[in-house]
Design a protein around this motif. Sequence first.
Motif, PDB file in Angstrom:
ATOM      1  N   THR A  32       0.554  -1.367  -0.042  1.00  0.00           N
ATOM      2  CA  THR A  32       0.259  -0.292  -0.026  1.00  0.00           C
ATOM      3  C   THR A  32       0.890   1.070   0.092  1.00  0.00           C
ATOM      4  OG1 THR A  32      -1.827  -1.117   1.425  1.00  0.00           O
ATOM      5  CG2 THR A  32      -1.929   1.684   1.133  1.00  0.00           C
ATOM      6  N   LEU A  33       1.925   1.122   1.102  1.00  0.00           N
ATOM      7  CA  LEU A  33       2.987   2.071   0.969  1.00  0.00           C
ATOM      8  C   LEU A  33       3.265   2.581  -0.487  1.00  0.00           C
ATOM      9  CD1 LEU A  33       4.276   1.877   4.500  1.00  0.00           C
ATOM     10  CD2 LEU A  33       2.450   3.720   3.650  1.00  0.00           C
ATOM     11  N   ALA A  34       3.930   1.401  -0.931  1.00  0.00           N
ATOM     12  CA  ALA A  34       5.012   1.639  -2.314  1.00  0.00           C
ATOM     13  C   ALA A  34       3.743   2.401  -3.451  1.00  0.00           C
ATOM     14  CB  ALA A  34       5.036   0.173  -3.013  1.00  0.00           C
ATOM     15  N   VAL A  35       2.302   1.969  -3.361  1.00  0.00           N
ATOM     16  CA  VAL A  35       1.313   2.184  -4.275  1.00  0.00           C
ATOM     17  C   VAL A  35       0.837   4.067  -3.888  1.00  0.00           C
ATOM     18  CG1 VAL A  35      -1.123   2.348  -4.730  1.00  0.00           C
ATOM     19  CG2 VAL A  35       0.076  -0.013  -5.302  1.00  0.00           C
ATOM     20  N   LEU A  36       0.776   4.248  -2.595  1.00  0.00           N
ATOM     21  CA  LEU A  36       0.667   5.882  -2.502  1.00  0.00           C
ATOM     22  C   LEU A  36       2.257   6.413  -2.605  1.00  0.00           C
ATOM     23  CD1 LEU A  36      -0.982   4.625   0.820  1.00  0.00           C
ATOM     24  CD2 LEU A  36      -2.343   5.966  -0.874  1.00  0.00           C
ATOM     25  N   ALA A  37       3.474   5.798  -2.535  1.00  0.00           N
ATOM     26  CA  ALA A  37       4.101   7.119  -2.927  1.00  0.00           C
ATOM     27  C   ALA A  37       4.565   7.664  -4.339  1.00  0.00           C
ATOM     28  CB  ALA A  37       5.242   6.169  -2.298  1.00  0.00           C
ATOM     29  N   ALA A  38       3.708   5.978  -5.520  1.00  0.00           N
ATOM     30  CA  ALA A  38       3.800   6.350  -6.205  1.00  0.00           C
ATOM     31  C   ALA A  38       2.393   7.809  -7.019  1.00  0.00           C
ATOM     32  CB  ALA A  38       3.604   5.135  -7.746  1.00  0.00           C
ATOM     33  N   LEU A  39       1.336   7.187  -5.984  1.00  0.00           N
ATOM     34  CA  LEU A  39       0.297   8.409  -6.491  1.00  0.00           C
ATOM     35  C   LEU A  39       1.277  10.164  -6.071  1.00  0.00           C
ATOM     36  CD1 LEU A  39      -2.425   9.161  -7.281  1.00  0.00           C
ATOM     37  CD2 LEU A  39      -2.702   8.619  -4.301  1.00  0.00           C
ATOM     38  N   ALA A  40       2.022   9.900  -5.349  1.00  0.00           N
ATOM     39  CA  ALA A  40       1.831  10.827  -4.152  1.00  0.00           C
ATOM     40  C   ALA A  40       3.190  11.451  -5.257  1.00  0.00           C
ATOM     41  CB  ALA A  40       3.110  11.279  -3.161  1.00  0.00           C
ATOM     42  N   ALA A  41       4.011  10.624  -6.846  1.00  0.00           N
ATOM     43  CA  ALA A  41       4.978  11.095  -7.424  1.00  0.00           C
ATOM     44  C   ALA A  41       4.439  11.845  -8.473  1.00  0.00           C
ATOM     45  CB  ALA A  41       5.553   9.898  -7.560  1.00  0.00           C
ATOM     46  N   THR A  42       2.914  11.307  -8.800  1.00  0.00           N
ATOM     47  CA  THR A  42       2.684  11.804 -10.050  1.00  0.00           C
ATOM     48  C   THR A  42       2.478  13.413  -9.791  1.00  0.00           C
ATOM     49  OG1 THR A  42       0.547  11.635  -8.817  1.00  0.00           O
ATOM     50  CG2 THR A  42       0.489   9.989 -10.079  1.00  0.00           C
ATOM     51  N   GLY A  43       2.488  14.215  -8.602  1.00  0.00           N
ATOM     52  CA  GLY A  43       2.488  15.791  -8.084  1.00  0.00           C
ATOM     53  C   GLY A  43       4.046  16.015  -8.853  1.00  0.00           C
ATOM     54  N   LEU A  44       4.929  15.414  -9.601  1.00  0.00           N
ATOM     55  CA  LEU A  44       6.357  16.257 -10.231  1.00  0.00           C
ATOM     56  C   LEU A  44       6.255  16.807 -10.631  1.00  0.00           C
ATOM     57  CD1 LEU A  44       8.679  13.571  -8.895  1.00  0.00           C
ATOM     58  CD2 LEU A  44       8.764  15.845  -7.759  1.00  0.00           C
ATOM     59  N   VAL A  45       4.669  15.884 -12.054  1.00  0.00           N
ATOM     60  CA  VAL A  45       4.425  16.605 -13.027  1.00  0.00           C
ATOM     61  C   VAL A  45       3.754  17.963 -12.778  1.00  0.00           C
ATOM     62  CG1 VAL A  45       3.360  16.388 -15.150  1.00  0.00           C
ATOM     63  CG2 VAL A  45       4.227  14.168 -14.298  1.00  0.00           C
ATOM     64  N   ALA A  46       3.149  17.803 -12.250  1.00  0.00           N
ATOM     65  CA  ALA A  46       2.582  18.900 -11.621  1.00  0.00           C
ATOM     66  C   ALA A  46       3.413  20.569 -11.064  1.00  0.00           C
ATOM     67  CB  ALA A  46       1.044  18.539 -10.765  1.00  0.00           C
ATOM     68  N   ALA A  47       3.880  19.932 -10.218  1.00  0.00           N
ATOM     69  CA  ALA A  47       4.949  21.853  -9.626  1.00  0.00           C
ATOM     70  C   ALA A  47       5.837  21.288 -10.599  1.00  0.00           C
ATOM     71  CB  ALA A  47       5.704  20.013  -8.626  1.00  0.00           C
ATOM     72  N   ALA A  48       6.438  20.508 -11.656  1.00  0.00           N
ATOM     73  CA  ALA A  48       7.067  21.018 -13.055  1.00  0.00           C
ATOM     74  C   ALA A  48       7.089  21.973 -13.613  1.00  0.00           C
ATOM     75  CB  ALA A  48       7.800  19.819 -13.673  1.00  0.00           C
ATOM     76  N   LEU A  49       5.458  21.870 -13.497  1.00  0.00           N
ATOM     77  CA  LEU A  49       4.782  23.176 -14.476  1.00  0.00           C
ATOM     78  C   LEU A  49       4.308  24.266 -13.216  1.00  0.00           C
ATOM     79  CD1 LEU A  49       1.572  20.666 -16.029  1.00  0.00           C
ATOM     80  CD2 LEU A  49       3.273  21.751 -17.057  1.00  0.00           C
ATOM     81  N   LEU A  50       4.670  24.723 -12.484  1.00  0.00           N
ATOM     82  CA  LEU A  50       4.326  25.982 -11.940  1.00  0.00           C
ATOM     83  C   LEU A  50       5.794  26.805 -12.267  1.00  0.00           C
ATOM     84  CD1 LEU A  50       3.755  24.933  -8.071  1.00  0.00           C
ATOM     85  CD2 LEU A  50       2.272  25.426 -10.126  1.00  0.00           C
ATOM     86  N   PRO A  51       5.117  27.775 -11.957  1.00  0.00           N
ATOM     87  CA  PRO A  51       6.586  29.084 -12.466  1.00  0.00           C
ATOM     88  C   PRO A  51       7.600  28.971 -11.967  1.00  0.00           C
ATOM     89  CG  PRO A  51       4.412  30.548 -12.294  1.00  0.00           C
ATOM     90  CD  PRO A  51       4.245  29.115 -11.727  1.00  0.00           C
ATOM     91  N   GLY A  52       9.211  28.931 -12.804  1.00  0.00           N
ATOM     92  CA  GLY A  52      10.301  29.434 -12.022  1.00  0.00           C
ATOM     93  C   GLY A  52      10.398  30.628 -11.305  1.00  0.00           C
ATOM     94  N   ARG A  53      11.617  30.910 -10.756  1.00  0.00           N
ATOM     95  CA  ARG A  53      11.878  32.155  -9.790  1.00  0.00           C
ATOM     96  C   ARG A  53      11.582  33.631 -10.700  1.00  0.00           C
ATOM     97  NH1 ARG A  53      16.230  35.622  -8.558  1.00  0.00           N
ATOM     98  NH2 ARG A  53      15.966  36.841  -6.876  1.00  0.00           N
ATOM     99  N   ASP A  54      11.843  33.159 -12.048  1.00  0.00           N
ATOM    100  CA  ASP A  54      12.015  34.758 -12.182  1.00  0.00           C
ATOM    101  C   ASP A  54      10.669  34.804 -13.210  1.00  0.00           C
ATOM    102  OD1 ASP A  54      14.240  35.527 -12.362  1.00  0.00           O
ATOM    103  OD2 ASP A  54      14.792  34.472 -14.312  1.00  0.00           O
ATOM    104  N   GLY A  55       9.572  33.968 -13.195  1.00  0.00           N
ATOM    105  CA  GLY A  55       7.761  33.575 -13.260  1.00  0.00           C
ATOM    106  C   GLY A  55       7.038  34.147 -12.550  1.00  0.00           C
ATOM    107  N   ALA A  56       7.449  34.130 -11.067  1.00  0.00           N
ATOM    108  CA  ALA A  56       6.391  33.688  -9.829  1.00  0.00           C
ATOM    109  C   ALA A  56       5.961  35.122  -9.713  1.00  0.00           C
ATOM    110  CB  ALA A  56       7.179  33.284  -9.252  1.00  0.00           C
ATOM    111  N   VAL A  57       4.642  34.972  -9.371  1.00  0.00           N
ATOM    112  CA  VAL A  57       3.814  35.635  -8.840  1.00  0.00           C
ATOM    113  C   VAL A  57       4.442  36.348  -7.551  1.00  0.00           C
ATOM    114  CG1 VAL A  57       1.396  36.348  -7.836  1.00  0.00           C
ATOM    115  CG2 VAL A  57       1.903  35.441  -9.914  1.00  0.00           C
ATOM    116  N   VAL A  58       4.521  34.792  -6.589  1.00  0.00           N
ATOM    117  CA  VAL A  58       5.051  35.497  -5.056  1.00  0.00           C
ATOM    118  C   VAL A  58       6.558  36.212  -5.643  1.00  0.00           C
ATOM    119  CG1 VAL A  58       4.234  34.034  -4.196  1.00  0.00           C
ATOM    120  CG2 VAL A  58       6.130  33.121  -5.132  1.00  0.00           C
ATOM    121  N   GLY A  59       6.833  36.702  -6.457  1.00  0.00           N
ATOM    122  CA  GLY A  59       8.345  36.809  -6.364  1.00  0.00           C
ATOM    123  C   GLY A  59       8.626  38.286  -6.848  1.00  0.00           C
TER     124      GLY A  59
END
Length: 451
Positions: A403-430
């Motif tokens: 179960t933990l292996a499946v859940l780790a894989a599920l959380a790892a799909t968030g890496l794709v979404a994280a890669a779509l966030l703005p970088g440092r120069d394009g961030a609103v928070v910056g």
Amino acid sequence: MLVALDGTVLIVVQPALRQDLGASAAQVQWTSTAYLLAVAAFLVIAGRLGDRYGHVRLLLTGVLGFGAASAGIALAPDVGWVIALRAVQGLFGALLQPATLALLRLTHPPERLGKPVAIRTAAIGLAAAAGPLLGGIVVAEFGWRAVFLVNVPVAVVIAGAATAVRVPPAPEAPRAPMGVAGPALLAVAVAAAVHALAGAAEHGWTAPATLLGFGSAAGLGTLFVRHERRGPRPLVPPAVARARPVAASMALLSAVSAGMFGALFTATFLLQDVRGLDPLETGLRVLPMTALMIAGAPPAALALRRLGPRRTALAGTVLVVAGIAGLGSGGPVAFALLGAGFTAVMVTATASVVGDAPPGYAGVVGGLKQTAMNVGPALGIAVAAGTGAGAAGPVAAGAAGRTLAVLAALAATGLVAAALLPGRDGAVVGGRGARSGVGGRAEPRARRVRG
């Protein structure tokens, strides 16, 4: 903080509530499910109402209604009333949550949003950690009804503070009526999805009831999207629907929260049923996660400012995945990684969503963010229960590992979404709102707030 405290206190309250009211296990479960369904169904609608009628007004309505529903639960004569009033409490909880995020956006320019978001995240972590302890003390001394009465004075204090705070005027959002079809389709679609997830462990993923629930949610969701595209008064404005940071942050929160909460569900059974720990010892094992969720919020805000959303979110997601993968040992390091990583993800995604909101739409994006935070844990717990978490006997340890292996894989799909966030120069928070993906309107708004 009020909502987080109430949610974790309920875990301790349920056994005493069941005994006092003579409720069945299914009825006790519905005291949680009714609240979850109401919150998930109305978060986006509440945020849109706040954009139109004012977020302070929605916050006051939400917090006072939440307190009144809590008082009603404390006086409830039977479990049916408790379930109904929990649904009402969820409705008012949906009103106040997007309002808090929108008010942060109104009172802080985008480049300074990381710190208040970090404080908010730490406060939620502190409330969630204190809930079981406070609930246990109150239930032992005064009974389960007193737990809900505590919410009443807290709600009044929050309402008084909200009326005393000066909030800059919000940008004007289109004031055309929302209509009925869009909100109704979204509310029923989200409720159907959450209900199907909540029942998947009991009925099975391929059971007719589960498939019907998911099919209904998919069909209603499709109708909602078509209505939004063709209707003259969309609930989610096109500027929000097309904002990549908003969509990426929602996907990130859903994936990471699903993996984390499913893993915590699994770890509870692993530590108690396999390792033989009692509830207190289990709680002590989880303390490093709680400590890092609180203490890690300020460093996460600093990393967000210096590194940008993309790198901070990627690092946080990696930590969460590593923590889930290491939970099989039950050691403190794995829980600490979970707390640090989840805090980084929460601070980054929240600041990205709210900071990237087009002028006048902070409430609706806050509602979208909170919806992701409700659907994600429901998905994670359903996956955990459906893949063997809680199995008894000699197979329990092996089932928990899978179960933990499946859940780790599920959380790892968030890496794709994280890669779509703005970088440092394009961030609103910056402070570079012109490159945020919403037409460059965030930074001019920030200058008006500072003025």
